[in-house]
Design a protein around this motif. Sequence first.
Motif, PDB file in Angstrom:
ATOM      1  N   LEU A 194       0.811  -1.221   0.000  1.00 43.29           N
ATOM      2  CA  LEU A 194       0.000   0.000   0.000  1.00 43.29           C
ATOM      3  C   LEU A 194       0.840   1.265   0.000  1.00 43.29           C
ATOM      4  CD1 LEU A 194      -2.774  -0.962   2.603  1.00 43.29           C
ATOM      5  CD2 LEU A 194      -2.855  -1.114   0.091  1.00 43.29           C
ATOM      6  N   SER A 195       2.086   1.164   0.508  1.00 41.42           N
ATOM      7  CA  SER A 195       2.946   2.349   0.557  1.00 41.42           C
ATOM      8  C   SER A 195       4.408   1.942   0.571  1.00 41.42           C
ATOM      9  CB  SER A 195       2.631   3.195   1.793  1.00 41.42           C
ATOM     10  OG  SER A 195       3.076   2.542   2.967  1.00 41.42           O
ATOM     11  N   LEU A 196       5.264   2.932   0.332  1.00 37.44           N
ATOM     12  CA  LEU A 196       6.707   2.699   0.340  1.00 37.44           C
ATOM     13  C   LEU A 196       7.228   2.610   1.771  1.00 37.44           C
ATOM     14  CD1 LEU A 196       9.403   2.505  -1.199  1.00 37.44           C
ATOM     15  CD2 LEU A 196       9.485   5.015  -1.185  1.00 37.44           C
ATOM     16  N   ASN A 197       6.816   3.569   2.611  1.00 35.37           N
ATOM     17  CA  ASN A 197       7.246   3.636   4.006  1.00 35.37           C
ATOM     18  C   ASN A 197       6.038   3.720   4.935  1.00 35.37           C
ATOM     19  OD1 ASN A 197      10.167   3.903   3.438  1.00 35.37           O
ATOM     20  ND2 ASN A 197       9.558   5.863   2.531  1.00 35.37           N
ATOM     21  N   VAL A 198       6.268   3.491   6.213  1.00 35.00           N
ATOM     22  CA  VAL A 198       5.192   3.543   7.203  1.00 35.00           C
ATOM     23  C   VAL A 198       4.535   4.922   7.205  1.00 35.00           C
ATOM     24  CG1 VAL A 198       4.669   3.491   9.672  1.00 35.00           C
ATOM     25  CG2 VAL A 198       6.165   1.747   8.678  1.00 35.00           C
ATOM     26  N   GLU A 199       5.346   5.974   7.156  1.00 35.32           N
ATOM     27  CA  GLU A 199       4.806   7.335   7.222  1.00 35.32           C
ATOM     28  C   GLU A 199       3.983   7.702   5.991  1.00 35.32           C
ATOM     29  OE1 GLU A 199       7.926   6.422   7.660  1.00 35.32           O
ATOM     30  OE2 GLU A 199       9.358   7.608   6.483  1.00 35.32           O
ATOM     31  N   ILE A 231      -2.020  -4.786  20.594  1.00 30.86           N
ATOM     32  CA  ILE A 231      -2.320  -3.936  19.439  1.00 30.86           C
ATOM     33  C   ILE A 231      -1.032  -3.448  18.789  1.00 30.86           C
ATOM     34  CG2 ILE A 231      -3.360  -1.742  18.723  1.00 30.86           C
ATOM     35  CD1 ILE A 231      -5.446  -2.193  20.952  1.00 30.86           C
ATOM     36  N   GLU A 232      -0.052  -3.046  19.601  1.00 30.52           N
ATOM     37  CA  GLU A 232       1.238  -2.602  19.072  1.00 30.52           C
ATOM     38  C   GLU A 232       1.864  -3.694  18.207  1.00 30.52           C
ATOM     39  OE1 GLU A 232       3.905  -1.318  22.097  1.00 30.52           O
ATOM     40  OE2 GLU A 232       2.552   0.250  22.844  1.00 30.52           O
ATOM     41  N   GLY A 233       1.829  -4.921  18.706  1.00 28.06           N
ATOM     42  CA  GLY A 233       2.411  -6.032  17.966  1.00 28.06           C
ATOM     43  C   GLY A 233       1.667  -6.311  16.672  1.00 28.06           C
ATOM     44  N   ARG A 234       0.340  -6.213  16.730  1.00 31.78           N
ATOM     45  CA  ARG A 234      -0.460  -6.487  15.533  1.00 31.78           C
ATOM     46  C   ARG A 234      -0.319  -5.388  14.482  1.00 31.78           C
ATOM     47  NH1 ARG A 234      -6.018  -9.072  18.239  1.00 31.78           N
ATOM     48  NH2 ARG A 234      -4.966 -10.885  19.166  1.00 31.78           N
ATOM     49  N   ILE A 235      -0.180  -4.150  14.949  1.00 32.83           N
ATOM     50  CA  ILE A 235       0.034  -3.048  13.995  1.00 32.83           C
ATOM     51  C   ILE A 235       1.398  -3.195  13.333  1.00 32.83           C
ATOM     52  CG2 ILE A 235       0.562  -0.577  13.880  1.00 32.83           C
ATOM     53  CD1 ILE A 235      -2.351  -1.096  13.688  1.00 32.83           C
ATOM     54  N   ARG A 236       2.377  -3.626  14.108  1.00 32.66           N
ATOM     55  CA  ARG A 236       3.710  -3.863  13.541  1.00 32.66           C
ATOM     56  C   ARG A 236       3.624  -4.951  12.473  1.00 32.66           C
ATOM     57  NH1 ARG A 236       6.079  -3.668  17.983  1.00 32.66           N
ATOM     58  NH2 ARG A 236       6.013  -5.885  18.537  1.00 32.66           N
ATOM     59  N   LYS A 237       2.839  -5.991  12.755  1.00 27.01           N
ATOM     60  CA  LYS A 237       2.635  -7.062  11.778  1.00 27.01           C
ATOM     61  C   LYS A 237       1.912  -6.530  10.545  1.00 27.01           C
ATOM     62  CE  LYS A 237       2.466 -11.370  10.364  1.00 27.01           C
ATOM     63  NZ  LYS A 237       3.681 -12.073   9.908  1.00 27.01           N
ATOM     64  N   PHE A 238       0.950  -5.642  10.769  1.00 27.19           N
ATOM     65  CA  PHE A 238       0.217  -5.011   9.662  1.00 27.19           C
ATOM     66  C   PHE A 238       1.177  -4.248   8.751  1.00 27.19           C
ATOM     67  CE2 PHE A 238      -1.984  -1.003   8.322  1.00 27.19           C
ATOM     68  CZ  PHE A 238      -2.789  -1.557   7.334  1.00 27.19           C
ATOM     69  N   TYR A 239       2.102  -3.483   9.354  1.00 27.88           N
ATOM     70  CA  TYR A 239       3.095  -2.746   8.558  1.00 27.88           C
ATOM     71  C   TYR A 239       3.954  -3.712   7.727  1.00 27.88           C
ATOM     72  CZ  TYR A 239       2.144   1.437  11.388  1.00 27.88           C
ATOM     73  OH  TYR A 239       1.550   2.514  12.007  1.00 27.88           O
ATOM     74  N   GLU A 240       4.304  -4.834   8.321  1.00 30.67           N
ATOM     75  CA  GLU A 240       5.124  -5.814   7.615  1.00 30.67           C
ATOM     76  C   GLU A 240       4.379  -6.423   6.425  1.00 30.67           C
ATOM     77  OE1 GLU A 240       6.157  -8.580  10.634  1.00 30.67           O
ATOM     78  OE2 GLU A 240       7.601  -7.234  11.612  1.00 30.67           O
ATOM     79  N   GLU A 241       3.059  -6.373   6.473  1.00 29.47           N
ATOM     80  CA  GLU A 241       2.253  -6.935   5.386  1.00 29.47           C
ATOM     81  C   GLU A 241       2.015  -5.950   4.252  1.00 29.47           C
ATOM     82  OE1 GLU A 241      -1.265  -8.139   7.383  1.00 29.47           O
ATOM     83  OE2 GLU A 241      -0.387  -9.985   8.199  1.00 29.47           O
ATOM     84  N   VAL A 242       1.929  -4.632   4.559  1.00 35.58           N
ATOM     85  CA  VAL A 242       1.479  -3.676   3.546  1.00 35.58           C
ATOM     86  C   VAL A 242       2.498  -2.597   3.163  1.00 35.58           C
ATOM     87  CG1 VAL A 242      -0.925  -4.008   4.265  1.00 35.58           C
ATOM     88  CG2 VAL A 242       0.388  -2.094   5.208  1.00 35.58           C
ATOM     89  N   VAL A 243       3.586  -2.448   3.914  1.00 34.10           N
ATOM     90  CA  VAL A 243       4.597  -1.424   3.618  1.00 34.10           C
ATOM     91  C   VAL A 243       5.759  -2.082   2.880  1.00 34.10           C
ATOM     92  CG1 VAL A 243       6.228   0.233   4.596  1.00 34.10           C
ATOM     93  CG2 VAL A 243       3.940  -0.018   5.596  1.00 34.10           C
ATOM     94  N   LEU A 244       6.069  -1.585   1.694  1.00 36.99           N
ATOM     95  CA  LEU A 244       7.079  -2.227   0.838  1.00 36.99           C
ATOM     96  C   LEU A 244       8.395  -2.473   1.567  1.00 36.99           C
ATOM     97  CD1 LEU A 244       8.061  -3.297  -1.864  1.00 36.99           C
ATOM     98  CD2 LEU A 244       8.595  -0.947  -2.548  1.00 36.99           C
ATOM     99  N   HIS A 245       8.960  -1.461   2.200  1.00 36.63           N
ATOM    100  CA  HIS A 245      10.260  -1.628   2.848  1.00 36.63           C
ATOM    101  C   HIS A 245      10.232  -2.644   3.992  1.00 36.63           C
ATOM    102  CE1 HIS A 245      12.082   2.279   1.160  1.00 36.63           C
ATOM    103  NE2 HIS A 245      12.818   1.273   0.759  1.00 36.63           N
ATOM    104  N   LYS A 246       9.062  -2.826   4.604  1.00 39.08           N
ATOM    105  CA  LYS A 246       8.949  -3.729   5.749  1.00 39.08           C
ATOM    106  C   LYS A 246       8.579  -5.157   5.348  1.00 39.08           C
ATOM    107  CE  LYS A 246       9.733  -0.409   8.659  1.00 39.08           C
ATOM    108  NZ  LYS A 246      11.048  -0.347   9.364  1.00 39.08           N
TER     109      LYS A 246
END
Length: 304
Positions: A194-199, A231-246
């Motif tokens: 969905l995006s290049l970076n988290v921000e 929630i923090e852990g799940r959001i981190r997992k979410f970033y790993e699924e949708v953010v290209l660099h992660k």
Amino acid sequence: MAEITAALVKELREKSGVGMMDCKKALAENGGDIEASLDWLRAKGLSKAAKKADRVAAEGLVVIASKVEGKGMTAAAVEVNAETDFVARNDLFQALARKAGQAGIAANTVEDVAAAVSDDITNLIATIGENMVVRRFAKHSVSEGVVASYIHNAIAPDLGRIAVLVAIESAGDPEVLKEMGRKVAMHVAATQPLSLNVEDLNQEHVEREKAVLTEQAKESGKPLQVIEKMIEGRIRKFYEEVVLHKQAFVMNPDQTVEQLVEETAKTLGTPVKITAFTRLALGEGVEKKVDDFAAEVASMTGGV
């Protein structure tokens, strides 16, 4: 002979849906008479293109075109739609798509691309008999480096059903950058980040995800402090699924895309940075009409 003004050409184009050059020619052939020109266009089989404009065009091709500019590069991806996948294999339609791709290199908007091939589209609609449209466009440029690309389900060079561009800034060897970039582009085609970076993530999307995760965590009945950690852990997992660099790199899941870039930079001995990417999938987001043949027959025979 009547003067063929821009206003006359515009009026005829709006009434006929035919390209400007054909409208101008029709007016010239008919002394500037609008009605006679409409008849002339109908006789030539051109005005029928306008009747196709309300039909859904969700098939076709995505095309990539690129241009090296000094140490840098520009590449464009364009989606050109038609009504059936059969048309995508037509040489004339492929030529149209390639022209749209080249127009994309100099364009700033999808309207610019559409304008560059407007007459070609009108004439091809009249020839093939399907509605066609330039639907989407993306362009990336780097002052130093490469814009790597990948076409998935290619039916010809640079033509297919999914187009991916990856812009990479670096002073490193262009061939090494292209190879890395192509691999990342293939990764993007497969994982749809969905995006290049988290921000860069749409915050509304993030908040919506947090809300869902929060409700799920509350059902566990655990204390608030524990829920917050969950929630923090799940959001981190979410970033790993949708953010290209992660994301875990599909060709080597033991490393992330970010780590692949860092590894390439170390090999080249110079910084390497992915600055942007685009993924265009043919027909994505277009609501396709599904014909109900039984209902159509019933309506024609007065049935319910």
